[in-house]
Design a protein around this motif. Structure first.
Motif, short mmCIF file in Angstrom:
data_model
loop_
_atom_site.label_atom_id
_atom_site.label_comp_id
_atom_site.label_asym_id
_atom_site.label_seq_id
_atom_site.Cartn_x
_atom_site.Cartn_y
_atom_site.Cartn_z
N ASP A 123 0.86 -1.18 0.00
CA ASP A 123 0.00 0.00 0.00
C ASP A 123 0.90 1.23 0.00
O ASP A 123 1.64 1.46 0.95
CB ASP A 123 -0.90 -0.02 1.23
CG ASP A 123 -1.95 1.08 1.19
OD1 ASP A 123 -1.95 1.86 0.22
OD2 ASP A 123 -2.76 1.14 2.13
N THR B 250 -13.22 2.47 -3.35
CA THR B 250 -12.59 3.29 -2.32
C THR B 250 -13.02 4.74 -2.56
O THR B 250 -13.76 5.03 -3.50
CB THR B 250 -11.05 3.19 -2.39
OG1 THR B 250 -10.61 3.73 -3.64
CG2 THR B 250 -10.58 1.77 -2.23
N SER C 295 -0.09 4.42 -0.16
CA SER C 295 -0.77 5.63 0.24
C SER C 295 -0.10 6.26 1.45
O SER C 295 0.64 5.62 2.19
CB SER C 295 -2.24 5.33 0.55
OG SER C 295 -2.33 4.46 1.65
N GLU C 296 -0.38 7.52 1.67
CA GLU C 296 0.17 8.26 2.82
C GLU C 296 -0.70 7.99 4.04
O GLU C 296 -1.89 7.71 3.93
CB GLU C 296 0.18 9.76 2.51
CG GLU C 296 1.09 10.14 1.37
CD GLU C 296 2.55 9.89 1.68
OE1 GLU C 296 2.97 10.09 2.83
OE2 GLU C 296 3.29 9.47 0.76
N GLY C 297 -0.13 8.07 5.21
CA GLY C 297 -0.89 7.91 6.45
C GLY C 297 -1.14 6.45 6.76
O GLY C 297 -0.25 5.61 6.71
N THR C 298 -2.38 6.11 7.08
CA THR C 298 -2.76 4.75 7.44
C THR C 298 -2.65 3.83 6.23
O THR C 298 -3.10 4.18 5.14
CB THR C 298 -4.21 4.71 7.96
OG1 THR C 298 -4.35 5.70 8.98
CG2 THR C 298 -4.55 3.36 8.51
N LYS C 299 -2.04 2.66 6.43
CA LYS C 299 -1.82 1.73 5.32
C LYS C 299 -2.47 0.39 5.59
O LYS C 299 -2.62 -0.02 6.73
CB LYS C 299 -0.32 1.52 5.09
CG LYS C 299 0.40 2.76 4.65
CD LYS C 299 1.82 2.46 4.30
CE LYS C 299 2.48 3.72 3.79
NZ LYS C 299 3.73 3.46 3.11
N ASN C 300 -2.82 -0.30 4.53
CA ASN C 300 -3.33 -1.66 4.62
C ASN C 300 -2.16 -2.63 4.77
O ASN C 300 -1.02 -2.31 4.42
CB ASN C 300 -4.11 -2.04 3.36
CG ASN C 300 -5.41 -1.30 3.25
OD1 ASN C 300 -6.09 -1.06 4.23
ND2 ASN C 300 -5.76 -0.93 2.02
N SER C 301 -2.45 -3.84 5.22
CA SER C 301 -1.44 -4.89 5.32
C SER C 301 -0.96 -5.27 3.92
O SER C 301 -1.72 -5.22 2.95
CB SER C 301 -2.05 -6.11 6.00
OG SER C 301 -1.15 -7.19 5.98
#
Length: 129
Positions: free
Chosen positions: A74, A111, A76-82
């Motif tokens: 993942d 999403t 993306s910035e910030g919170t990420k998926n496993s």
């Protein structure tokens, strides 16, 4: 996508109605096939699940469900998926003797930035039976 499914259906029906008597259609829960491959900028490892198969000489054509582990970073910035997630796909597998070639399809849910879409991949594996 539709063309691939139509082609698979025509191939299987052509083999079913052929004059040869060595073709056999069966349904099974697990076929003992492990596959690794690529889909949607990531990898997958799966096993054939519930399916319908057609055996014709040294070939086996399988259409069924594919319990899988998808591996995708993942970015993306910030919170990420496993990076590794369980997933259920569907797909078409052709086995020649012990070598399996697979065309799996996985659904990526909607999403905030993308619509939900089916993604098609390709994989190579081994039949333990």
């Amino acid at each position: 996508m539709k063309k691939l499914l139509y082609a698979a259906g025509i191939l299987i029906s052509g083999l079913c109605f052929s004059q040869e008597t060595d073709s056999k259609i069966t349904a099974s829960f697990f076929d003992g096939i492990a596959v690794a491959g690529y889909v949607d900028h990531g990898a997958f490892i799966n096993f054939t699940g519930p399916n319908v198969s057609l055996r014709h000489k040294d070939f086996k054509f399988i259409l069924g469900m594919l319990p899988s582990l998808r591996i995708k970073e993942d970015k993306s910035e910030g919170t990420k998926n496993s990076a590794v997630t369980p997933n259920l796909g569907a797909g078409f597998t052709v086995v020649y003797k012990k070598i399996a070639l697979q065309v799996p399809m996985y659904y990526n849910p909607k999403t905030s930035s993308q619509d939900g879409k089916w993604k098609t991949g390709i994989g190579l594996g081994y039949s333990f039976k």
